[in-house]
Design a protein around this motif. Structure first.
Motif, PDB file in Angstrom:
ATOM      1  N   ALA A   1      14.675  27.515 -28.337  1.00 41.33           N
ATOM      2  CA  ALA A   1      15.681  28.521 -28.689  1.00 41.33           C
ATOM      3  C   ALA A   1      15.526  28.999 -30.131  1.00 41.33           C
ATOM      4  O   ALA A   1      15.599  30.199 -30.406  1.00 41.33           O
ATOM      5  N   ILE A   2      15.308  28.076 -31.053  1.00 41.33           N
ATOM      6  CA  ILE A   2      15.209  28.461 -32.465  1.00 41.33           C
ATOM      7  C   ILE A   2      13.956  29.306 -32.704  1.00 41.33           C
ATOM      8  O   ILE A   2      13.924  30.169 -33.607  1.00 41.33           O
ATOM      9  N   ARG A   3      12.941  29.109 -31.874  1.00 40.75           N
ATOM     10  CA  ARG A   3      11.705  29.875 -32.025  1.00 40.75           C
ATOM     11  C   ARG A   3      11.910  31.364 -31.718  1.00 40.75           C
ATOM     12  O   ARG A   3      11.130  32.218 -32.150  1.00 40.75           O
ATOM     13  N   LEU A   4      12.985  31.682 -31.003  1.00 37.69           N
ATOM     14  CA  LEU A   4      13.280  33.080 -30.696  1.00 37.69           C
ATOM     15  C   LEU A   4      13.475  33.907 -31.966  1.00 37.69           C
ATOM     16  O   LEU A   4      13.165  35.103 -31.994  1.00 37.69           O
ATOM     17  N   PHE A   5      13.983  33.280 -33.025  1.00 39.78           N
ATOM     18  CA  PHE A   5      14.204  34.010 -34.277  1.00 39.78           C
ATOM     19  C   PHE A   5      12.895  34.442 -34.931  1.00 39.78           C
ATOM     20  O   PHE A   5      12.902  35.320 -35.803  1.00 39.78           O
ATOM     21  N   ASP A   6      11.790  33.847 -34.523  1.00 40.12           N
ATOM     22  CA  ASP A   6      10.487  34.195 -35.108  1.00 40.12           C
ATOM     23  C   ASP A   6       9.777  35.317 -34.358  1.00 40.12           C
ATOM     24  O   ASP A   6       8.770  35.829 -34.828  1.00 40.12           O
ATOM     25  N   LEU A   7      10.296  35.684 -33.192  1.00 39.07           N
ATOM     26  CA  LEU A   7       9.640  36.732 -32.415  1.00 39.07           C
ATOM     27  C   LEU A   7       9.915  38.106 -33.020  1.00 39.07           C
ATOM     28  O   LEU A   7      11.004  38.360 -33.544  1.00 39.07           O
ATOM     29  N   PRO A   8       8.967  39.009 -32.961  1.00 41.50           N
ATOM     30  CA  PRO A   8       9.213  40.391 -33.406  1.00 41.50           C
ATOM     31  C   PRO A   8      10.382  40.998 -32.628  1.00 41.50           C
ATOM     32  O   PRO A   8      10.515  40.755 -31.419  1.00 41.50           O
ATOM     33  N   LEU A   9      11.206  41.774 -33.309  1.00 42.20           N
ATOM     34  CA  LEU A   9      12.404  42.322 -32.685  1.00 42.20           C
ATOM     35  C   LEU A   9      12.106  43.129 -31.415  1.00 42.20           C
ATOM     36  O   LEU A   9      12.829  42.977 -30.416  1.00 42.20           O
ATOM     37  N   PRO A  10      11.073  43.967 -31.379  1.00 35.11           N
ATOM     38  CA  PRO A  10      10.798  44.700 -30.139  1.00 35.11           C
ATOM     39  C   PRO A  10      10.478  43.779 -28.956  1.00 35.11           C
ATOM     40  O   PRO A  10      10.904  44.048 -27.822  1.00 35.11           O
ATOM     41  N   ILE A  11       9.747  42.699 -29.215  1.00 33.08           N
ATOM     42  CA  ILE A  11       9.433  41.742 -28.144  1.00 33.08           C
ATOM     43  C   ILE A  11      10.694  41.036 -27.677  1.00 33.08           C
ATOM     44  O   ILE A  11      10.940  40.870 -26.475  1.00 33.08           O
ATOM     45  N   LEU A  12      11.510  40.624 -28.626  1.00 33.06           N
ATOM     46  CA  LEU A  12      12.767  39.946 -28.302  1.00 33.06           C
ATOM     47  C   LEU A  12      13.649  40.858 -27.448  1.00 33.06           C
ATOM     48  O   LEU A  12      14.214  40.429 -26.430  1.00 33.06           O
ATOM     49  N   GLY A  13      13.762  42.120 -27.870  1.00 30.47           N
ATOM     50  CA  GLY A  13      14.574  43.069 -27.108  1.00 30.47           C
ATOM     51  C   GLY A  13      14.022  43.301 -25.715  1.00 30.47           C
ATOM     52  O   GLY A  13      14.780  43.420 -24.747  1.00 30.47           O
ATOM     53  N   LYS A  14      12.702  43.339 -25.604  1.00 30.72           N
ATOM     54  CA  LYS A  14      12.080  43.558 -24.297  1.00 30.72           C
ATOM     55  C   LYS A  14      12.363  42.394 -23.348  1.00 30.72           C
ATOM     56  O   LYS A  14      12.634  42.599 -22.155  1.00 30.72           O
ATOM     57  N   ILE A  15      12.328  41.174 -23.865  1.00 28.07           N
ATOM     58  CA  ILE A  15      12.643  39.995 -23.046  1.00 28.07           C
ATOM     59  C   ILE A  15      14.092  40.052 -22.571  1.00 28.07           C
ATOM     60  O   ILE A  15      14.391  39.874 -21.378  1.00 28.07           O
ATOM     61  N   ALA A  16      15.006  40.295 -23.509  1.00 29.84           N
ATOM     62  CA  ALA A  16      16.431  40.324 -23.171  1.00 29.84           C
ATOM     63  C   ALA A  16      16.746  41.446 -22.186  1.00 29.84           C
ATOM     64  O   ALA A  16      17.549  41.276 -21.259  1.00 29.84           O
ATOM     65  N   ASP A  17      16.110  42.592 -22.381  1.00 31.76           N
ATOM     66  CA  ASP A  17      16.378  43.731 -21.508  1.00 31.76           C
ATOM     67  C   ASP A  17      15.869  43.480 -20.089  1.00 31.76           C
ATOM     68  O   ASP A  17      16.511  43.872 -19.117  1.00 31.76           O
ATOM     69  N   GLU A  18      14.732  42.811 -19.982  1.00 24.43           N
ATOM     70  CA  GLU A  18      14.207  42.501 -18.649  1.00 24.43           C
ATOM     71  C   GLU A  18      15.109  41.493 -17.934  1.00 24.43           C
ATOM     72  O   GLU A  18      15.356  41.612 -16.725  1.00 24.43           O
ATOM     73  N   ILE A  19      15.617  40.514 -18.678  1.00 29.12           N
ATOM     74  CA  ILE A  19      16.558  39.561 -18.074  1.00 29.12           C
ATOM     75  C   ILE A  19      17.811  40.291 -17.607  1.00 29.12           C
ATOM     76  O   ILE A  19      18.309  40.072 -16.501  1.00 29.12           O
TER      77      ILE A  19
END
Length: 357
Positions: A22-40
């Protein structure tokens, strides 16, 4: 396996992330993070965006908690108010005329208001407006009432439920880490107490929401601890209908001495997306247009959120920080949602669809 596939698969399978994951999520680039959340969001909720027609009624600004992050509580005796039952009923009537189905009543921890006062108000609302959903009193308010009356939390919730309370909003959670709470709200219920109120409400058949206020003195680790506590209680009770993260607004608060500006919109979108990814067992994630403004809230709909909150015919707590506020219309929300090619519908408090727009 890529980060993209890993986090989506864990969420869709309903598997808890470890703290390190979970804490590693803060290290992901924002566009990638948003893409993961949006797909979920897409897989769990589809494209429909929902909202409720509601009104927030702040029945008092008298509060012994005097939290450092709050600009709403009365600073002097001259500023104190308690709405009369007649004033509250008038506000409910005005809201119902405009199509509201939900009334959110919250105020301060006022030692002059006893349990009978709330029972009388709730009964009166239900007698005159039987179809209105009373989504009211945060966990700290209920905990305070139980302590004041010398009663158990269960007994207080039962009596409120029997007088008309339908569900409980998630306010007062802030950050569910006691090190943080001792600094920003030392006179308010601790994290275990907040969770106990919600656990008890769920066991008694009342649904609730959960919130998180961030952007003050918390660390990334504290945000994850908060999300894990919400996730774990949801696994136990399945009583949360939605999660709403929002950012601290510092103006006119005691914390302004150390936090001058709200969290940046990119930080909001980051935490919103992480909330969707971590909370695999909560279907609905809501944007906070009240604190973020309409542009950032619209972006939130592609960062994991599926709900636009409410039209909010009245709001006073965030407004006390100097944040500009005006209610939204049904037409405005429709225009916003459709601008990104998504369908939209009015819902009730339980996220049942009332009508498509």
């Amino acid at each position: 396996m890529s980060d993209y596939d890993f986090y989506i698969e864990k969420n869709i399978k309903g598997e808890d992330l470890s703290f390190d994951e979970a804490i590693r999520l803060f290290d992901l680039p924002l566009p990638i993070l948003g893409k993961i959340a949006d797909e979920i969001r897409r897989r769990k909720c589809g494209d429909l965006v929902t909202f409720v027609i509601d009104r927030n009624i702040n029945y008092t600004n008298v509060c012994i908690s005097r939290c450092k992050f709050c600009a709403f509580y009365a600073r002097s005796e001259e500023d104190c108010f308690v709405l009369s039952k007649e004033e509250i009923l008038k506000k409910v009537y005005e809201a119902v005329r405009l199509g509201a189905t939900q009334i959110l009543m919250q105020g301060g921890l006022n030692p002059d208001l006893n349990l009978e006062w709330f029972e009388d108000v709730f009964r009166s609302i239900k007698e005159r407006f039987p179809n209105v959903h009373i989504h009211s009193l945060s966990a700290p308010e209920i905990f305070f009432l139980a302590k004041k009356e010398g009663m158990s939390i269960e007994e207080v919730i039962k009596r409120l439920r029997d007088s008309g309370l339908d569900s409980i909003p998630g306010g007062g959670a802030e950050i569910l880490v006691d090190r943080i709470r001792r600094f920003i709200s030392p006179r308010k219920v601790d994290s275990e107490g907040w969770l106990r109120v919600m656990r008890t409400a769920h066991r008694l058949g009342l649904k609730t929401t959960a919130t998180m206020m961030f952007g003050h003195v918390e660390r990334d680790e504290d945000i994850i601890e908060h999300l894990f506590k919400i996730r774990d209680l949801q696994s136990e009770t399945n009583g949360f209908t939605a999660f709403i993260p929002w950012t601290f607004q510092p103006r006119n608060t005691e914390l302004y001495d150390i936090v001058k500006e709200p969290a940046h919109p990119t930080r909001y979108l980051q935490v919103l997306a992480i909330s969707r990814i971590v909370l695999h067992n909560i279907r609905n994630v809501q944007v906070s247009w009240l604190t973020q403004g309409l542009d950032v809230a619209t972006l939130g709909l592609i960062f994991g959120a599926n709900d636009f909150g409410g039209v909010m015919l009245e709001e006073n707590v965030v407004k006390a920080t100097g944040k500009p506020f005006k209610p939204l219309s049904v037409e405005e929300i429709c225009k916003i949602v459709k601008s990104i090619g998504r369908p939209v519908a009015v819902r009730d408090t339980y996220y049942n669809i009332i009508r498509y727009l």
